[in-house]
Motif scaffolding. Structure first.
Motif, PDB file in Angstrom:
ATOM      1  N   LEU A   1      -4.351   2.903   9.093  1.00  0.00           N
ATOM      2  CA  LEU A   1      -5.236   3.336   8.017  1.00  0.00           C
ATOM      3  C   LEU A   1      -4.584   4.439   7.179  1.00  0.00           C
ATOM      4  O   LEU A   1      -4.766   4.486   5.958  1.00  0.00           O
ATOM      5  N   ALA A   2      -3.813   5.305   7.812  1.00  0.00           N
ATOM      6  CA  ALA A   2      -3.103   6.338   7.062  1.00  0.00           C
ATOM      7  C   ALA A   2      -2.121   5.710   6.089  1.00  0.00           C
ATOM      8  O   ALA A   2      -1.997   6.138   4.931  1.00  0.00           O
ATOM      9  N   LEU A   3      -1.428   4.673   6.524  1.00  0.00           N
ATOM     10  CA  LEU A   3      -0.478   3.995   5.642  1.00  0.00           C
ATOM     11  C   LEU A   3      -1.217   3.240   4.534  1.00  0.00           C
ATOM     12  O   LEU A   3      -0.745   3.175   3.396  1.00  0.00           O
ATOM     13  N   VAL A   4      -2.383   2.685   4.850  1.00  0.00           N
ATOM     14  CA  VAL A   4      -3.181   1.984   3.840  1.00  0.00           C
ATOM     15  C   VAL A   4      -3.547   2.918   2.694  1.00  0.00           C
ATOM     16  O   VAL A   4      -3.381   2.570   1.513  1.00  0.00           O
TER      17      VAL A   4
ATOM     18  N   ARG B   1      -0.688  -8.368   5.006  1.00  0.00           N
ATOM     19  CA  ARG B   1      -1.906  -8.676   4.250  1.00  0.00           C
ATOM     20  C   ARG B   1      -2.784  -7.439   4.066  1.00  0.00           C
ATOM     21  O   ARG B   1      -3.347  -7.220   2.991  1.00  0.00           O
ATOM     22  N   ILE B   2      -2.897  -6.622   5.095  1.00  0.00           N
ATOM     23  CA  ILE B   2      -3.699  -5.402   4.972  1.00  0.00           C
ATOM     24  C   ILE B   2      -3.076  -4.452   3.952  1.00  0.00           C
ATOM     25  O   ILE B   2      -3.774  -3.875   3.104  1.00  0.00           O
ATOM     26  N   LEU B   3      -1.768  -4.296   3.997  1.00  0.00           N
ATOM     27  CA  LEU B   3      -1.102  -3.378   3.076  1.00  0.00           C
ATOM     28  C   LEU B   3      -1.065  -3.930   1.654  1.00  0.00           C
ATOM     29  O   LEU B   3      -1.131  -3.160   0.679  1.00  0.00           O
TER      30      LEU B   3
ATOM     31  N   LYS C   1     -11.682  -1.316   7.390  1.00  0.00           N
ATOM     32  CA  LYS C   1     -12.133  -1.936   8.651  1.00  0.00           C
ATOM     33  C   LYS C   1     -11.000  -2.734   9.283  1.00  0.00           C
ATOM     34  O   LYS C   1     -10.769  -2.652  10.500  1.00  0.00           O
ATOM     35  N   ALA C   2     -10.283  -3.515   8.467  1.00  0.00           N
ATOM     36  CA  ALA C   2      -9.184  -4.314   8.992  1.00  0.00           C
ATOM     37  C   ALA C   2      -8.080  -3.434   9.564  1.00  0.00           C
ATOM     38  O   ALA C   2      -7.499  -3.742  10.606  1.00  0.00           O
ATOM     39  N   ALA C   3      -7.792  -2.320   8.877  1.00  0.00           N
ATOM     40  CA  ALA C   3      -6.712  -1.432   9.320  1.00  0.00           C
ATOM     41  C   ALA C   3      -7.078  -0.657  10.581  1.00  0.00           C
ATOM     42  O   ALA C   3      -6.198  -0.306  11.374  1.00  0.00           O
TER      43      ALA C   3
ATOM     44  N   ALA D   1      -7.732  -9.179   8.252  1.00  0.00           N
ATOM     45  CA  ALA D   1      -6.655  -8.915   7.290  1.00  0.00           C
ATOM     46  C   ALA D   1      -6.732  -9.873   6.113  1.00  0.00           C
ATOM     47  O   ALA D   1      -6.560  -9.482   4.948  1.00  0.00           O
ATOM     48  N   SER D   2      -7.009 -11.137   6.397  1.00  0.00           N
ATOM     49  CA  SER D   2      -7.105 -12.147   5.339  1.00  0.00           C
ATOM     50  C   SER D   2      -8.313 -11.892   4.454  1.00  0.00           C
ATOM     51  O   SER D   2      -8.243 -12.012   3.220  1.00  0.00           O
TER      52      SER D   2
END
Length: 331
Positions: A49-52, A198-200, A253-255, A265-266
């Protein structure tokens, strides 16, 4: 669920914004990855989540840099996850990716994929990015034993790169990679890599959409009562903000999920892609004819946002991944 960022996550968001302010207008992938390493944004033990939030903040300044970081970091983190059980030697193999010394590219399309036989790859992987002179590419070839991800150094003999002139994301080099009996390094299943990418990529889309919304708000405020108080413009801005926030929550939520889910992620990438595209369309309506000027930020975003649809899973593939995981659970 706590919707507030931790102090560490907030610090990463500021690091992403700072990197966006520092990178060149059309940043080369190597410079983006080196800058991310210097800023401390490449960490195999990162809270995703931090990277997101860092990628989202970066995308508001430089969509090309954000997509580069999303692809590189998503691939690198997936490789680290697959190597967790192989000891220090296994993890050290990909340490240069986290030091910013090499760039990780990934095959982004399933239209054309190489063939694997006895550990050697032949054929072509279409639409790989971000490509550099020194780095690796991760592909998922067809093989007799099923689909397994392979990592190949781009400078190996027998590897060729056909660069493609693209219409958007200047600085991000895409191309077709050909293999002539090249021995690849088997990594494992592709799913851990694809989940993170996909998340990123969803995070990059959120940043593009929020930049479009910011430009539309600035235009509306500058026009005062002529636009800011006009009901149609208010509706356009409200719809964009609502959809972007909903997509942001799905992405978060995904992260934050444990374990990470390909379905989440999708779904995050589906929602973020749609929200970003509609935010750019609505910003075009609010900004008006000025957005038609070459080089205008909305004109560039209209081109850049198309990459979200094309990279790391098209809409049909994303929907299939969501259906495969969710529908059996609800039956």
């Amino acid at each position: 669920m706590d919707f507030d960022l931790t102090g560490v996550q907030a610090a990463w968001r500021e690091k992403g914004a700072a990197l966006g302010r520092d990178v060149a207008p059309d940043p080369a992938a190597a410079s983006v990855v080196q800058g991310a390493a210097r800023a401390g944004l490449l960490d195999p033990a990162v809270d995703l989540l931090a990277l997101v939030v860092a990628v989202e903040a970066l995308a508001q300044h430089s969509p090309a840099a954000a997509v580069t970081l999303a692809l590189h970091a998503g691939t690198s983190l997936g490789l680290a996850r697959l190597r967790e059980g192989s000891g220090e030697a296994g993890l050290a193999r990909f340490a240069p990716l986290f030091r910013g010394e090499a760039v990780a590219a990934v095959g982004l399309s399933s239209d054309d994929i190489p063939r694997e036989a006895e550990g050697r790859l032949s054929g072509r992987a279409s639409w790989a990015a971000p490509l550099t002179d020194r780095g690796i590419v991760v592909v998922s070839p067809k093989g007799d034993a099923g689909r397994t991800a392979y990592a190949v150094a781009l400078e190996m003999p027998g590897v060729g790169v056909e660069r493609i002139a693209t219409a958007a994301l200047p600085g991000l080099v895409c191309g077709h990679v050909t293999f002539a009996g090249v021995r690849g390094e088997p990594i494992g299943a592709t799913v851990p890599i694809m989940i993170r990418i996909r998340i990123l990529m969803a995070a990059a889309g959120l940043g593009m959409g929020k930049r479009a919304l910011r430009e539309a708000l600035a235009t509306a405020k500058a026009a005062h009562a002529a636009a800011a108080g006009e009901q149609t413009v208010q509706g356009l801005l409200a719809d964009a903000a609502t959809e972007l926030d909903a997509a942001m929550l799905m992405t978060w939520k995904a992260a934050a999920a444990d374990p990470l889910s390909l379905s989440d992620a999708s779904l995050a990438k589906l929602m973020a892609t749609a929200a970003a595209q509609r935010a750019v369309e609505r910003a075009t309506q609010v900004v008006g004819v000025d957005s038609f000027q070459r080089g205008h930020i909305i004109e560039r975003l209209a081109q850049d946002v198309r990459a979200l649809e094309l990279f790391a899973g098209r809409t049909e593939a994303l929907r299939a991944a969501v259906a495969e995981e969710i529908l059996p659970r609800r039956a």
